[in-house]
Design an enzyme around this catalytic site. Structure first.
Site, short mmCIF file in Angstrom:
data_model
loop_
_atom_site.label_atom_id
_atom_site.label_comp_id
_atom_site.label_asym_id
_atom_site.label_seq_id
_atom_site.Cartn_x
_atom_site.Cartn_y
_atom_site.Cartn_z
N ASN A 44 0.86 -1.34 -0.04
CA ASN A 44 0.13 -0.09 0.12
C ASN A 44 1.08 1.38 0.19
O ASN A 44 0.76 2.45 -0.48
CB ASN A 44 -0.92 0.09 1.14
CG ASN A 44 -1.70 -0.91 1.35
OD1 ASN A 44 -2.05 -1.86 0.22
ND2 ASN A 44 -2.41 -1.22 2.56
N LEU A 223 -4.15 10.52 14.59
CA LEU A 223 -5.39 10.71 15.25
C LEU A 223 -6.72 10.75 14.55
O LEU A 223 -7.53 11.42 14.96
CB LEU A 223 -5.30 12.00 16.19
CG LEU A 223 -4.07 12.28 16.95
CD1 LEU A 223 -3.96 13.63 17.35
CD2 LEU A 223 -4.02 11.23 18.22
N GLY A 224 -6.75 9.79 13.59
CA GLY A 224 -7.81 9.80 12.55
C GLY A 224 -8.27 11.03 12.19
O GLY A 224 -7.39 12.06 11.54
N LYS A 226 -9.07 13.86 13.48
CA LYS A 226 -8.66 15.00 14.20
C LYS A 226 -7.17 15.49 13.75
O LYS A 226 -6.66 16.72 14.04
CB LYS A 226 -8.11 14.64 15.76
CG LYS A 226 -9.60 14.37 16.78
CD LYS A 226 -9.50 14.38 17.86
CE LYS A 226 -9.00 13.09 18.69
NZ LYS A 226 -9.49 12.17 18.60
N GLY A 227 -6.56 14.51 13.02
CA GLY A 227 -5.46 14.99 12.08
C GLY A 227 -4.27 14.13 12.77
O GLY A 227 -4.18 13.00 12.72
N ASP A 248 -14.19 4.02 4.05
CA ASP A 248 -13.51 2.84 4.44
C ASP A 248 -11.84 3.42 4.61
O ASP A 248 -11.38 3.80 4.17
CB ASP A 248 -13.19 1.85 3.31
CG ASP A 248 -12.32 0.63 3.36
OD1 ASP A 248 -11.97 0.64 4.49
OD2 ASP A 248 -12.05 -0.14 2.57
N GLY A 253 -3.42 4.83 7.21
CA GLY A 253 -2.12 5.22 7.71
C GLY A 253 -1.11 4.60 6.77
O GLY A 253 0.06 5.64 6.81
N ASP A 254 -1.19 4.07 5.88
CA ASP A 254 -0.17 3.64 4.77
C ASP A 254 -0.03 4.93 4.07
O ASP A 254 1.17 5.22 3.53
CB ASP A 254 -0.70 2.39 4.07
CG ASP A 254 -0.71 1.28 4.86
OD1 ASP A 254 -0.27 1.23 5.87
OD2 ASP A 254 -1.62 0.36 4.56
N GLY A 289 -11.20 0.13 -0.27
CA GLY A 289 -9.89 -0.66 -0.54
C GLY A 289 -8.61 0.21 -0.35
O GLY A 289 -8.68 1.38 -0.11
O1 RIB Z 1 -2.74 -0.92 6.73
C1 RIB Z 1 -3.87 -1.72 5.86
C2 RIB Z 1 -3.28 -2.99 5.51
O2 RIB Z 1 -3.00 -3.91 6.83
C3 RIB Z 1 -4.06 -3.93 4.72
O3 RIB Z 1 -4.21 -3.54 3.23
C4 RIB Z 1 -3.97 -5.26 5.13
O4 RIB Z 1 -3.34 -6.14 4.22
C5 RIB Z 1 -3.17 -5.22 6.53
O5 RIB Z 1 -1.54 -5.40 6.30
#
Ligand code: RIB
Length: 320
Positions: A44, A223-224, A226-227, A248, A253-254, A289
């Site tokens: 990701n 913090l979601g 909140k930033g 979703d 975070g990624d 996704g």
């Molecule tokens: O950070 C989200 C990811 O965490 C998902 O895509 C899942 O594969 C898990 O590793």
């Protein structure tokens, strides 16, 4: 020249179930649908960084099954260099089982790491050139700790700053990689790392102070909506988030970590980079996704969200 990033982390196939709400203990709920989509924190982050304009090399492992072949091919189609993505013939490709509740705009994830666990320190050595040539190293934890340790060492030897996303945290007491230039835990991870509860901005600040005392130089706690809370030698501040209609949060975070690394590699300040990263994380939350389509998640789309927020006199930087 585009920023060059080397990414280490897991590669998964996500079984993403849309559920009416997150089931409570003993509850049996009926799902509304299932998406089989590419995921894994390393993948990701690699895809998000490439979409945001970086040249990306990914180090990871897939299994010798059809899922592995499909995921590897898809990464290459996303312009991610997969030269150091190995295929562990005997292993199954990593999988994650994700529940997404649109009602709560929330999720729960259980991962089966499979081939991700076959990644070795030797594989890191083989990718030495990718460290020598990059501007930033982006690393998460869904791969063996020995490989992460070796990679942090190689990055340090090559003089490359490392951005650590300390997730997923396993059962063991988590290690603190103080050689990281910046770490980006969410509230749960910050609590585990600092060894104290985090539930709001003030407890996040206390955790950040604790992590700083233990040798982490720059901390960005997400913090979601909140930033994020930033803590470095300039002090603590809250960089406000972007209000969006979330569907979703998987991969938010990624996207945040990838965007932060891209902007830091472009020599933006930590505040500027975190503002951009908040926008990238918010945009992902509006899409289904962890790796939405290129016409939905791109640098132009993130910049458009930023531009709109600036017109509305947001986002704000609030000293704490
Ligand atoms: O950070 C989200 C990811 O965490 C998902 O895509 C899942 O594969 C898990 O590793």
């Amino acid at each position: 020249m585009p920023p060059r990033l080397t990414v280490l982390g897991n590669i998964n196939l996500d079984f993403s179930l849309q559920v009416p709400h997150i089931p409570s203990k003993g509850e049996n709920v009926i799902a509304d649908g299932l998406d089989l989509v590419p995921g894994g924190k390393g993948a990701n982050q690699a895809v998000a960084a490439a979409r945001l304009g970086a040249e990306v090399v990914l180090i990871g492992c897939v299994g010798g099954d059809n899922y592995g072949r499909v995921l590897r091919k898809r990464l290459a189609q996303e312009s991610v260099n997969v030269r150091f993505v190995e295929t562990a013939e005997e292993a199954i490709t990593g999988m994650a089982f994700v529940w997404v509740s649109q009602a709560e705009a929330d999720n729960r994830i259980v991962s089966l790491l499979g081939a991700n666990l076959t990644l070795t320190p030797q594989q890191i050595e083989q990718a030495h050139r990718a460290f020598e040539r990059c501007d930033f190293f982006l690393v998460s934890l869904g791969v063996p700790e020995e490989a992460v340790n070796r990679a942090m060492q190689v990055a340090a030897d090559c003089g490359v700053p490392a951005l650590l996303d300390p997730a997923p945290l396993g059962k063991k007491p988590p290690q603190l990689w103080t050689s990281a230039s910046v770490i980006v835990p969410n509230e749960t991870e910050a609590a585990r790392l600092a060894g104290q509860p985090v539930s709001d901005v003030s407890s996040a600040l206390a955790a950040a102070r604790r992590l700083a005392q233990r040798g982490i130089e720059r901390i960005a706690i997400t913090l979601g909506e909140k930033g994020c809370l930033l803590y470095d030698e300039e002090g603590a501040r809250l960089i406000s988030g972007f209000p969006v209609q979330a569907v979703d949060p998987t991969g938010a975070g990624d996207a945040f970590a990838a965007a932060l690394a891209v902007r830091l590699a472009e020599e933006a300040s930590l505040d500027e980079a975190a503002t951009f990263a908040n926008a990238a994380g918010a945009l992902i939350c509006t899409l289904r996704g962890a790796q939405p389509k290129a016409d939905q998640f791109s640098r132009a789309k993130v910049e458009a969200l930023l531009k709109k927020a600036r017109r509305d006199k947001k986002p704000k930087v609030e000293p704490l």
